[in-house]
Design a protein around this motif. Structure first.
Motif, PDB file in Angstrom:
ATOM      1  N   ILE A   1     133.842  -9.379  -5.693  1.00 24.78           N
ATOM      2  CA  ILE A   1     133.410  -9.854  -4.370  1.00 24.78           C
ATOM      3  C   ILE A   1     133.777  -8.858  -3.285  1.00 24.78           C
ATOM      4  CG2 ILE A   1     133.806 -11.651  -2.633  1.00 24.78           C
ATOM      5  CD1 ILE A   1     134.064 -13.632  -5.024  1.00 24.78           C
TER       6      ILE A   1
ATOM      7  N   THR B   1     134.511 -19.600  -0.608  1.00 22.99           N
ATOM      8  CA  THR B   1     133.102 -19.759  -0.247  1.00 22.99           C
ATOM      9  C   THR B   1     132.177 -19.118  -1.269  1.00 22.99           C
ATOM     10  OG1 THR B   1     133.175 -17.736   1.094  1.00 22.99           O
ATOM     11  CG2 THR B   1     133.609 -19.839   2.225  1.00 22.99           C
ATOM     12  N   LYS B   2     132.741 -18.330  -2.166  1.00 24.23           N
ATOM     13  CA  LYS B   2     131.963 -17.664  -3.209  1.00 24.23           C
ATOM     14  C   LYS B   2     132.357 -18.126  -4.602  1.00 24.23           C
ATOM     15  CE  LYS B   2     129.552 -14.949  -0.553  1.00 24.23           C
ATOM     16  NZ  LYS B   2     128.068 -15.006  -0.516  1.00 24.23           N
ATOM     17  N   PHE B   3     133.002 -19.275  -4.678  1.00 23.56           N
ATOM     18  CA  PHE B   3     133.538 -19.736  -5.966  1.00 23.56           C
ATOM     19  C   PHE B   3     133.308 -21.239  -6.085  1.00 23.56           C
ATOM     20  CE2 PHE B   3     136.116 -19.944  -9.664  1.00 23.56           C
ATOM     21  CZ  PHE B   3     136.431 -18.643 -10.049  1.00 23.56           C
ATOM     22  N   ASN B   4     132.754 -21.655  -7.223  1.00 19.41           N
ATOM     23  CA  ASN B   4     132.477 -23.077  -7.460  1.00 19.41           C
ATOM     24  C   ASN B   4     133.174 -23.571  -8.723  1.00 19.41           C
ATOM     25  OD1 ASN B   4     129.888 -21.984  -5.986  1.00 19.41           O
ATOM     26  ND2 ASN B   4     129.929 -24.181  -5.627  1.00 19.41           N
TER      27      ASN B   4
ATOM     28  N   GLU C   1     122.691 -15.851  -4.180  1.00 15.99           N
ATOM     29  CA  GLU C   1     123.549 -14.869  -4.835  1.00 15.99           C
ATOM     30  C   GLU C   1     123.309 -14.798  -6.346  1.00 15.99           C
ATOM     31  OE1 GLU C   1     126.339 -17.015  -1.804  1.00 15.99           O
ATOM     32  OE2 GLU C   1     124.772 -17.569  -3.228  1.00 15.99           O
TER      33      GLU C   1
ATOM     34  N   PRO D   1     129.698  -8.838  -1.824  1.00 27.34           N
ATOM     35  CA  PRO D   1     129.848 -10.247  -1.456  1.00 27.34           C
ATOM     36  C   PRO D   1     128.656 -11.118  -1.840  1.00 27.34           C
ATOM     37  CG  PRO D   1     129.369  -8.923   0.482  1.00 27.34           C
ATOM     38  CD  PRO D   1     129.581  -7.959  -0.645  1.00 27.34           C
ATOM     39  N   ASN D   2     127.573 -10.492  -2.357  1.00 27.33           N
ATOM     40  CA  ASN D   2     126.383 -11.255  -2.726  1.00 27.33           C
ATOM     41  C   ASN D   2     126.455 -11.729  -4.189  1.00 27.33           C
ATOM     42  OD1 ASN D   2     123.810 -12.384  -2.171  1.00 27.33           O
ATOM     43  ND2 ASN D   2     122.834 -10.675  -3.248  1.00 27.33           N
ATOM     44  N   VAL D   3     127.647 -12.191  -4.578  1.00 26.60           N
ATOM     45  CA  VAL D   3     127.868 -12.695  -5.936  1.00 26.60           C
ATOM     46  C   VAL D   3     128.609 -14.019  -5.833  1.00 26.60           C
ATOM     47  CG1 VAL D   3     128.852 -12.243  -8.219  1.00 26.60           C
ATOM     48  CG2 VAL D   3     128.047 -10.326  -6.817  1.00 26.60           C
ATOM     49  N   ARG D   4     128.189 -14.993  -6.633  1.00 33.54           N
ATOM     50  CA  ARG D   4     128.855 -16.301  -6.684  1.00 33.54           C
ATOM     51  C   ARG D   4     129.449 -16.497  -8.075  1.00 33.54           C
ATOM     52  NH1 ARG D   4     129.231 -20.687  -3.685  1.00 33.54           N
ATOM     53  NH2 ARG D   4     127.871 -19.701  -2.135  1.00 33.54           N
TER      54      ARG D   4
ATOM     55  N   ILE E   1     138.477 -16.563  -1.444  1.00 33.48           N
ATOM     56  CA  ILE E   1     137.134 -16.371  -1.990  1.00 33.48           C
ATOM     57  C   ILE E   1     136.467 -17.726  -2.268  1.00 33.48           C
ATOM     58  CG2 ILE E   1     137.557 -14.083  -2.956  1.00 33.48           C
ATOM     59  CD1 ILE E   1     138.036 -15.392  -5.688  1.00 33.48           C
TER      60      ILE E   1
ATOM     61  N   LYS F   1     137.717 -11.630  -7.546  1.00 36.70           N
ATOM     62  CA  LYS F   1     138.136 -11.076  -6.254  1.00 36.70           C
ATOM     63  C   LYS F   1     137.734  -9.608  -6.126  1.00 36.70           C
ATOM     64  CE  LYS F   1     140.575 -10.214  -2.493  1.00 36.70           C
ATOM     65  NZ  LYS F   1     140.003 -10.490  -1.149  1.00 36.70           N
TER      66      LYS F   1
END
Length: 429
Positions: free
Chosen positions: A277, A308-311, A251, A281-284, A306, A274
């Motif tokens: 995404i 799974t797309k957030f660290n 991503e 959805p191809n963004v982290r 969200i 949010k």
């Protein structure tokens, strides 16, 4: 010119932008052949030898001198019940306990017959250390009388600057990198505010890191505008870094890097994430840092589904920061109140386009960035989406940003600072 300078931290041992700014200023001043005596509570031994460093933990106090007793009598400290960092917000400050005004005319000889070992950190005895550091500042000012001017950075060092001025009679420049209103909004900690105000009023001149900060100093602290000079910060190296770091996720990456506190606006970043995404959805998204709002942000990410797309990376420094900027496609600084903000300049240096809030000092000097109101999450989300999907826009900001950095050098900042020194000396002589 020889300058007696008081700070609280210095790279590589830092907790935020204050230490980085001190490093840049000293490097710039030495470029102009200025002599700096730089005092910190604790030296760790791995600091770059670019100044005449003084370790406050090595200083023995001759408290019997009448002037020292007078200074100690008027100092205050707080016993703090939990970890405290000077950049953090109201939730930390609300944990202060047991405030006491010390009328120490009857100081026991045992208190200062030996050296005081500073932790050099921001722990539970922080305010006691601030007071002891002030007395140490007075001792150094008496022993090292060959300096011409005193320079103190932010509230932690203001009492030391005041004490050094009282002992030496030399003029004091107070450097304001942030105010209590930046850290806490209107819910200020009164004790910290009082220390800031005392430092500003005692100073012969004040340096503000932005016009935004100068406005706060004038309006909230009752300082005459003519006493305050705006000197913007800079970036340590204006050359663009071509990094070998590689992304390990497919991503595109959007990064928030800073303290996760009220001041930095992390909640607006999460809400904008949010919205982005939902569209792509191809963004982290990455939130790098630590602070009192971290758990709340983790909970909100979970509520928005969200995760799974957030660290969340925790606090980063050194090469880890460089790595994070290098793999980021967009950097966002949505600060509610940012006196300056060096991190966007660091992002530009890594060839990363940036989005910054209009409520930041860096917005005064960084033209080639997208500027939004911190609260406008729709505008933030649109800006992120545009930089990720329209390569022409992204390329334009990268190219123009790299040219703009060349004008933002610490030696230029130091030149302005020397002018302030000279003006202050001429007015106080």
């Amino acid at each position: 010119m020889k300058v007696l300078m008081f700070g609280w931290e210095f790279p590589p041992h830092i907790s935020g932008g204050l230490g980085t700014a001190c490093y840049g200023l000293i490097k710039g001043l030495t470029h102009h052949n200025q002599d700096i005596i730089f005092v910190v509570p604790k030296l760790w031994g791995d600091e770059e030898p670019m100044a005449d460093f003084v370790n406050a933990s090595d200083i023995s106090i001759d408290y019997r001198e009448k002037r020292f007793k007078s200074i100690w009598k008027n100092l205050t400290y707080l016993e703090v019940s939990s970890f405290l960092v000077p950049y953090l917000g109201p939730e930390e400050y609300q944990k202060f306990t047991d405030y006491a005004l010390h009328d120490r005319s009857d100081v026991n000889e045992s208190i200062f017959t030996t050296k005081y070992q500073f932790s050099g950190k921001y722990g539970k005895n922080l305010m006691e250390e601030v007071s002891r550091y002030a007395l140490t500042g007075a001792q150094i000012a008496r022993d090292r009388s060959d300096f011409e001017i005193i320079h103190a950075h932010d509230w932690l060092s203001f009492p030391a600057g005041i004490a050094a001025k009282e002992i030496s009679g030399k003029p004091l420049v107070a450097h304001v990198h942030a105010t209590e209103f930046d850290r806490s909004g209107e819910s200020v900690n009164q004790i910290v505010y009082d220390i800031e105000r005392a430092g500003m009023h005692a100073a012969d001149h004040i340096i503000a890191v932005s016009q935004l900060t100068k406005n706060t100093i004038v309006k909230k602290y009752g300082i005459d505008a003519s006493k305050v000079t705006v000197v913007h910060n800079a970036v340590l190296d204006a050359s663009i870094i071509i990094s070998s770091f590689q992304k390990k996720v497919p991503e595109k990456i959007v990064t928030f890097l800073g303290r996760i506190t009220f001041q930095k606006g992390p909640e607006y970043f999460v809400e904008a994430a949010k919205k982005v995404i939902d569209r792509d959805p191809n963004v982290r998204f990455v939130m790098a840092g630590s602070g009192d709002l971290l758990n709340r942000m983790i909970d909100r990410v979970a509520e928005l589904r969200i995760g799974t797309k957030f660290n969340f990376t925790g606090f980063l420094k050194g090469k880890d920061v460089d790595h994070m900027f290098a793999i980021s496609d967009v950097y966002v600084m949505p600060s509610v109140s940012e006196p300056f903000g060096i991190s966007p300049l660091e992002a530009v240096r890594h060839n990363t386009p940036v989005i910054i809030s209009k409520q930041s000092g860096v917005a005064e000097v960084l033209t080639n960035a997208i500027k939004i109101d911190f609260w406008d999450i729709d505008a933030m989300a649109d800006a992120i989406f545009a930089l990720l999907h329209y390569q022409g826009i992204s390329r334009m900001f990268k190219e123009l940003g790299s040219e703009e950095l060349k004008k933002l050098k610490w030696e230029h900042v130091a030149s302005k600072l020397i002018t302030v020194y000279e003006k202050t000396l001429s007015e106080t002589s």
